[in-house]
Design an enzyme around this catalytic site. Structure first.
Site, PDB file in Angstrom:
ATOM      1  N   TYR A  65     -10.725 -12.295  -4.648  1.00  0.00           N
ATOM      2  CA  TYR A  65     -10.347 -11.928  -6.018  1.00  0.00           C
ATOM      3  C   TYR A  65      -8.993 -12.554  -6.379  1.00  0.00           C
ATOM      4  CZ  TYR A  65      -9.096  -8.910  -9.999  1.00  0.00           C
ATOM      5  OH  TYR A  65      -8.709  -8.442 -11.240  1.00  0.00           O
ATOM      6  N   SER A 105       0.873  -2.020 -11.952  1.00  0.00           N
ATOM      7  CA  SER A 105       0.362  -2.620 -10.728  1.00  0.00           C
ATOM      8  C   SER A 105       1.545  -3.064  -9.873  1.00  0.00           C
ATOM      9  CB  SER A 105      -0.522  -3.818 -11.052  1.00  0.00           C
ATOM     10  OG  SER A 105      -1.701  -3.403 -11.714  1.00  0.00           O
ATOM     11  N   THR A 106       1.246  -3.615  -8.706  1.00  0.00           N
ATOM     12  CA  THR A 106       2.295  -4.088  -7.811  1.00  0.00           C
ATOM     13  C   THR A 106       2.137  -5.587  -7.602  1.00  0.00           C
ATOM     14  OG1 THR A 106       2.170  -1.960  -6.658  1.00  0.00           O
ATOM     15  CG2 THR A 106       3.412  -3.700  -5.580  1.00  0.00           C
ATOM     16  N   LYS A 143       0.576   0.736   1.979  1.00  0.00           N
ATOM     17  CA  LYS A 143      -0.099   0.617   0.685  1.00  0.00           C
ATOM     18  C   LYS A 143      -1.483   1.246   0.809  1.00  0.00           C
ATOM     19  CE  LYS A 143      -1.317  -2.667  -2.962  1.00  0.00           C
ATOM     20  NZ  LYS A 143      -2.703  -2.195  -3.139  1.00  0.00           N
ATOM     21  N   ARG A 159      -4.906   6.566 -13.026  1.00  0.00           N
ATOM     22  CA  ARG A 159      -3.951   5.566 -13.529  1.00  0.00           C
ATOM     23  C   ARG A 159      -4.431   4.953 -14.834  1.00  0.00           C
ATOM     24  NH1 ARG A 159      -2.712  -0.115 -10.606  1.00  0.00           N
ATOM     25  NH2 ARG A 159      -4.727  -0.536 -11.553  1.00  0.00           N
ATOM     26  N   LYS A 302       0.160  -7.791   1.274  1.00  0.00           N
ATOM     27  CA  LYS A 302      -1.195  -7.323   1.539  1.00  0.00           C
ATOM     28  C   LYS A 302      -1.702  -7.870   2.861  1.00  0.00           C
ATOM     29  CE  LYS A 302      -4.051  -6.076  -1.390  1.00  0.00           C
ATOM     30  NZ  LYS A 302      -5.127  -5.914  -2.381  1.00  0.00           N
ATOM     31  N   CYS A 390     -39.897   3.883  16.483  1.00  0.00           N
ATOM     32  CA  CYS A 390     -38.605   4.422  16.909  1.00  0.00           C
ATOM     33  C   CYS A 390     -38.192   3.770  18.232  1.00  0.00           C
ATOM     34  CB  CYS A 390     -38.701   5.940  17.078  1.00  0.00           C
ATOM     35  SG  CYS A 390     -37.211   6.689  17.781  1.00  0.00           S
ATOM     36  N   CYS A 406     -37.514   8.607  12.068  1.00  0.00           N
ATOM     37  CA  CYS A 406     -38.447   9.008  13.111  1.00  0.00           C
ATOM     38  C   CYS A 406     -38.701  10.492  12.922  1.00  0.00           C
ATOM     39  CB  CYS A 406     -37.848   8.745  14.499  1.00  0.00           C
ATOM     40  SG  CYS A 406     -38.780   9.516  15.848  1.00  0.00           S
TER      41      CYS A 406
END
Length: 648
Positions: A65, A105-106, A143, A159, A302, A390, A406
């Site tokens: 991200y 945010s940080t 964190k 938040r 992070k 099983c 099972c």
């Protein structure tokens, strides 16, 4: 493709009307190539990922991200509004209210070099306003990777967008406690779940801790798992002010950064995804100020989540005590975060089937710090490896939603051994009956808890146990009967479906242990916290274990009976029907004990003051603002001494 729960989150956040189709979203996540997206697609994908992450159903890693998609947007449009605002959270049920103070945010970095640059900026700013650099003081805290919230002592808010959040005070009314000193009104913090508790109680039912934490907030009627976690104080609101911290000067921080990171990351039993560093000098903090997105005096280093591309060697089925067969992916040995990983959970066979996990499947494996390794995504699917029988007893397996079961409950070795181990583990008043011992007993023909209580010294030595070991087992068995345990714990040891320890205690507040096997579903439904499906499941399971229970119960255990919530108690109690909140440090007993006593006397104990609260019982160290706020609501504020006098 997106899962149904992921799509539901997007609908809740009104992101289901975006130009990106579900299959396109899944394709972007699989390839992690932001350069192929238009500006509009890039922002929309970031919005989708943020929504799913905060809703407990993450689509990509934090690393992807930040470093792939967010970095691409920063490169193309550094002034884009998305980069300069707090990423919004999923809207939960409740009214939206203005936060007492902004929750930004940080700023983040994934390298020691990023910390160096941040320190350089701070030192320059200190020089600009005439502060001696050597006098600067820094703090490092874990964190937390939970749900950010703000507690003003009266309300608890999410938040939200950093300015407005949703009122979720209901989680305190459900029994959620405040970690640390237990006091309300300490400002910002996070709702988190104990890692050890999650691993032992929840990992079979939730993909990750964040997924579970969402259930505590967004469900109007708490599920059994969430309610039990709250009652066991495994789920808490942790104020940032109560977090353990390292403190020192800039020189110490630079010299010992690696050690500080290691120490801080392991300082709490909760999911953490980094360490937050901040300068504590108020004059410098005021001078640095904040952007619309983050405070300049604070930064998060992070955890650099390691990923590896790994080939699956096989998928091993494992049968639990409930009969659920869980898949474990056997992997090419791979080193991640300092550990050699050769196995990872695939959660359930629905995932194995849908994503094509089998021999030769190539997966992306992730592990951060001490977190259990997990399959982040499937890169090259193969024919899914799904058992028909099983692995323990060979019985034909049946599907129930995403799970394989099972049904051979009375003869399946894994179910028998896991159930016996569960019994002694939940009693928690003895030692010695672990997995290896129980396997050996079962191999010798012992197939029930009752049978263990019939064994003699000669039986045990005849099974291959040494005389000293055999004597120790008999001594531990005797302890399990003689040491006092609560009757609800004894009931919980039988592993009844949908009956965690919290539900066992709740049931025995209304009925004696010996009488519960005659109860009907409507009778159980009449008890607060039992829905219709739970009540029906409890009745069915009680009938199923009745014979085994009665035989074991009659052996004689030192059971402490759960006090009834009887009408007689309530009618004669001065607090019957009243809503009470305890706050501060009590001198004559622990708050938990006082809460339990109040409940037995017919009161409802809450954790936050509302207009419906009857009494705010105050101990020591209670702020004047909290008392004034309660009085303004018309709540009667009484001291601990006055409360005890009232009961007398």
């Amino acid at each position: 493709m997106l899962t149904s729960s992921q799509w539901q989150l997007l609908e809740t956040a009104s992101l289901n009307t975006l130009n990106l189709r579900p299959e396109h979203i899944a394709d972007i996540a699989a390839h992690s190539d932001a350069t192929l997206l238009s500006n509009t697609q890039l922002v929309e994908f970031l919005q989708v990922c943020n929504c799913l992450y905060r809703g407990g159903e993450p689509l990509i890693t934090d690393l992807a991200y930040d470093h792939v998609f967010l970095a691409e947007l920063e490169k193309r449009q550094p002034e884009h509004p998305y980069l300069n605002s707090v990423e919004p959270e999923v809207t939960f049920a409740g009214k939206t209210v203005l936060l007492p103070e902004k929750m930004l945010s940080t700023e983040k970095t994934y390298s020691a070099d990023g910390i160096e640059k941040w320190l350089t900026r701070l030192e320059k700013a200190a020089e600009d306003i005439g502060i001696d650099i050597a006098s600067l003081h820094f703090k490092a805290t874990p964190k937390l990777d939970g749900y950010a919230a703000y507690d003003d002592g009266t309300l608890l808010y999410t938040r939200g967008d950093g300015k407005k959040g949703t009122d979720i005070s209901r989680v305190f009314e459900r029994g959620l406690i405040v970690a640390g000193n237990g006091l309300r009104g300490q400002g910002a913090g996070e709702i988190v779940i104990s890692l050890r508790y999650f691993a032992s109680h929840l990992a079979d039912n939730f993909d990750n801790a964040r997924n579970f934490q969402a259930s505590i907030i967004k469900e109007k009627d708490l599920g059994a798992h969430a309610l039990e976690a709250i009652q066991n104080h495994a789920a808490v609101f942790f104020p940032f002010a109560q977090l353990p911290s390292w403190q020192g000067c800039a020189a110490d921080l630079k010299t010992n950064l690696a050690d500080i990171m290691t120490q801080t990351l392991s300082s709490v039993d909760y999911d953490v995804d980094g360490v937050v560093f901040e300068v504590t000098n108020d004059a410098l903090k005021n001078h640095l100020g904040a952007t619309r997105h983050h405070h300049r005096w604070q930064i998060a280093y992070k955890s650099n989540i390691e990923t590896a591309t790994v080939t699956v060697l096989s998928v091993t089925p494992q049968t639990s005590r409930s009969g659920r067969v869980n898949p474990v992916a056997e992997l090419e040995p791979t080193r991640l975060s300092g550990a050699l990983i050769s196995r990872a959970t695939a959660h359930h066979y629905g995932m194995v089937k849908e994503q094509g996990i089998g021999v030769g499947t190539v997966i992306e494996l992730t592990r951060s710090g001490q977190v259990i390794p997990k399959i982040e995504r499937v890169l090259k699917p193969k024919t899914p490896q799904i058992p028909e029988h099983c692995p323990s007893c060979g019985s034909t397996l049946v599907w129930d939603s995403d799970y394989l079961y099972c049904l051979n409950t009375t003869q399946c070795p894994s179910q028998i051994e896991n159930s016996i181990e569960h019994f002694f583990r939940v009693l928690a008043n003895n030692d010695g009956f672990g997995g290896k011992t129980i396997q050996k007993l079962h191999a010798a023909g012992v197939s029930s808890v009752y049978a263990i209580y019939q064994l003699t010294l000669e039986d045990l030595t005849g099974m291959g146990f040494g005389e000293k070991t055999a004597q120790n087992l008999l001594a531990q068995r005797q302890l399990s009967q003689s040491l006092a345990i609560e009757d609800w714990r004894f009931l919980g040891a039988f592993g009844i479906h949908r009956m965690g320890l919290g539900n066992c205690e709740r049931l025995l507040q209304h009925y004696r242990l010996a009488d519960i096997f005659q109860l009907t579903a409507p009778q159980i439904m009449a008890i607060e916290g039992f829905a219709d499906k739970t009540a029906a499941a409890v009745v069915a399971c009680l009938a199923k274990i009745n014979n085994d229970f009665q035989r074991i119960y009659q052996l004689g255990f030192n059971l402490t009976r759960t006090p009834f919530l009887t009408e007689q108690q309530q009618n004669h109690s001065p607090i019957a029907g009243k809503i009470i909140v305890f706050t501060g440090t009590m001198l004559h007993g622990k708050r938990d004990a006082m809460s339990q006593q109040a409940k037995r006397l017919g009161a409802k104990v809450a954790t936050s003051v509302t207009g419906k609260t009857d009494f705010l019982v105050t101990g020591m160290d209670v702020g004047a603002a909290k008392i004034a706020a309660a009085s303004a609501k018309g709540v009667q504020v009484i001291s601990e001494e006055d409360y005890l006098a009232l009961l007398r």
